[in-house]
Design an enzyme around this catalytic site. Sequence first.
Site, PDB file in Angstrom:
ATOM      1  N   ASP A  36       7.837 -17.785 -24.506  1.00  0.00           N
ATOM      2  CA  ASP A  36       7.599 -16.886 -23.377  1.00  0.00           C
ATOM      3  C   ASP A  36       8.781 -16.894 -22.409  1.00  0.00           C
ATOM      4  O   ASP A  36       9.756 -17.617 -22.590  1.00  0.00           O
ATOM      5  CB  ASP A  36       6.317 -17.296 -22.643  1.00  0.00           C
ATOM      6  CG  ASP A  36       5.066 -16.993 -23.450  1.00  0.00           C
ATOM      7  OD1 ASP A  36       5.125 -16.100 -24.306  1.00  0.00           O
ATOM      8  OD2 ASP A  36       4.034 -17.658 -23.221  1.00  0.00           O
ATOM      9  N   LYS A  58       7.303 -11.183 -21.159  1.00  0.00           N
ATOM     10  CA  LYS A  58       7.357  -9.868 -20.527  1.00  0.00           C
ATOM     11  C   LYS A  58       7.949 -10.019 -19.138  1.00  0.00           C
ATOM     12  O   LYS A  58       7.929 -11.105 -18.552  1.00  0.00           O
ATOM     13  CB  LYS A  58       5.955  -9.245 -20.433  1.00  0.00           C
ATOM     14  CG  LYS A  58       4.946 -10.072 -19.643  1.00  0.00           C
ATOM     15  CD  LYS A  58       3.564  -9.468 -19.736  1.00  0.00           C
ATOM     16  CE  LYS A  58       2.555 -10.300 -18.959  1.00  0.00           C
ATOM     17  NZ  LYS A  58       1.193  -9.808 -19.078  1.00  0.00           N
ATOM     18  N   MET A 171       0.831 -18.413  -9.967  1.00  0.00           N
ATOM     19  CA  MET A 171       1.145 -16.981 -10.071  1.00  0.00           C
ATOM     20  C   MET A 171       0.659 -16.224  -8.829  1.00  0.00           C
ATOM     21  O   MET A 171      -0.003 -15.194  -8.924  1.00  0.00           O
ATOM     22  CB  MET A 171       0.520 -16.393 -11.341  1.00  0.00           C
ATOM     23  CG  MET A 171       0.971 -17.099 -12.624  1.00  0.00           C
ATOM     24  SD  MET A 171      -0.014 -16.688 -14.079  1.00  0.00           S
ATOM     25  CE  MET A 171      -1.542 -17.560 -13.729  1.00  0.00           C
TER      26      MET A 171
END
Length: 565
Positions: A36, A58, A171
């Site tokens: 990732d 991403k 996050m």
Amino acid sequence: MAPGKVYLVGAGPGHPELLTVKAARLLEVCDVIIYDRLIQEEILALSKPSAERIYMGKKVGVHESRQPEIHELLARKALEGKTVVRLKGGDPFLFGRGGEEAEFLAEHGIPFEVIPGVSSALAAPLSAGIALTHRDAASSVAIVTGHEANREESRMNWSALAGIDTLVFLMAVHNVDRIASELVAHGRAPETPAAMIQMAFWHGETVVTGTLQSIAAEAERAGINPPATLVIGEAVKLREKLQHSHRDLCRRPDGDSSFVPAPAPDQLLRLATAGMGSQVLLFALASGLFDHLEQWRTAQELARLMGLNRHALAETLECLLSLGLLECGPRGYRNLELASRYLLDDSPQTLRPALLAMSAHLAPLGSIGRYVLDGRQNGAPPEFDRLQKEFCECLARYSAPFVLDRLDLEHARDVLLVGWGGEAYRRLLSRRWPDVAVELCNPFEGDLPCGPAAVLPANGRRYGAVLLSGLLPCCGRSQFQPVVERAAGLLTADGTLVLHDAFLSTETPPPPEVTLTALRRHVLAGGSGNWSLARLQSELDSLSLHMTGSEALPGGTRVVTARPV
């Protein structure tokens, strides 16, 4: 083809030394790494050079899920028979969607295993000097995703969260203001201490502190960007006392060099077969140069210490630097931070004897030309024979833990080890399976009046496992096959034959350290021909043995297991 195996691996907060031991070992041997966005290049550098690296992260702010694509990729690579590491920051099962991937693999019958990692929920506060629990400050902790803070249909129970001593939001960079407002609205005091930790244990680590009322503004003023962790609670005050702890990690505390990953064992063995690079490495090992570079030294200091010509030594140090074996800074030269375990003489993981043996007596171009022309050898000098035996013993001793990690010999009762590394295997076997009796037999320890197969036991005894360790480099061209045949005849009906050697893969090109070492051996001393896995499989089939496993190990070798049909 039997499927491979997928390992869902937690990479921890980012620093290679904060990986689990098993995660680091899997990175060294796996065939494919699917990783990732938050995986650092320093961790990927631990993998073997031939490993396939596939990025599946991403960009920040892009929320389209790639999960179906990742599921398909994991399945496809595993069904190709490969060992796959799915590498995730932190822990796979903590907001990492590892549970979804494990569920998919289980539904499709693909073998998998989950390797835990240190979550940033724990590592980031620790890095900032914040103890999440403390007898005087906090008895409860909640770990919360920050992604849901702005959602209309969020599952957040703000009233419950407001009553927990320490809150850790992951996050949450873009939702700090909303999180603080909700907690205050549900009863948390605006003066509650808070902190934001950006890039914990990374080079750009930044920590800002404030209160629940001010932390959003403080984070914006400091330019905090993801990845960052929000911590709320009285425990944040402990940072005033604990932030000055001294880390003992391989990012140097003097701050003038970044982490440089060490060469993997197969890279070192490859360097030892690489022409002039081999000669430079041979000199450095034979002179003990690496032993003098555990601290910074200039070329002039090192030349005076070792009694060498300063200019010639400086040129040699530059060659070692270009080969990736040293680092250079304002104060001179120094060993790479993790390479010493393979290069220093007194290290338990030293590869020095094998590297010296592989670097010595390099075949001159004329010898290679004659070998390619007519395939003849004149026989090796006695010194080469001694070095060759040291090489085999060193690599077998180094590989023994990797080999045994892939075996289950609990019910074997009697094990016969034929070849190199006998005492290392005996010691490890006695620790792991104390009830297993071990018998050692090395046909190449003394003079060999007849073929090695003739030295194997002939007393009618049968063994639950027979392990052939590193025989190919010492066998003549027609000697390895009879050893395999004789070993198969010593197995019990449910026994296991284990072969650890430099077998050549038929699916991917063999690593250069394997082919170059074999060529050098053939040019100088004859020896056994190369054995491919296909050739070995054919031999095992003819002996009514079924190959049950084949796995590449560090150092360019492979372990193969087989059982009677």
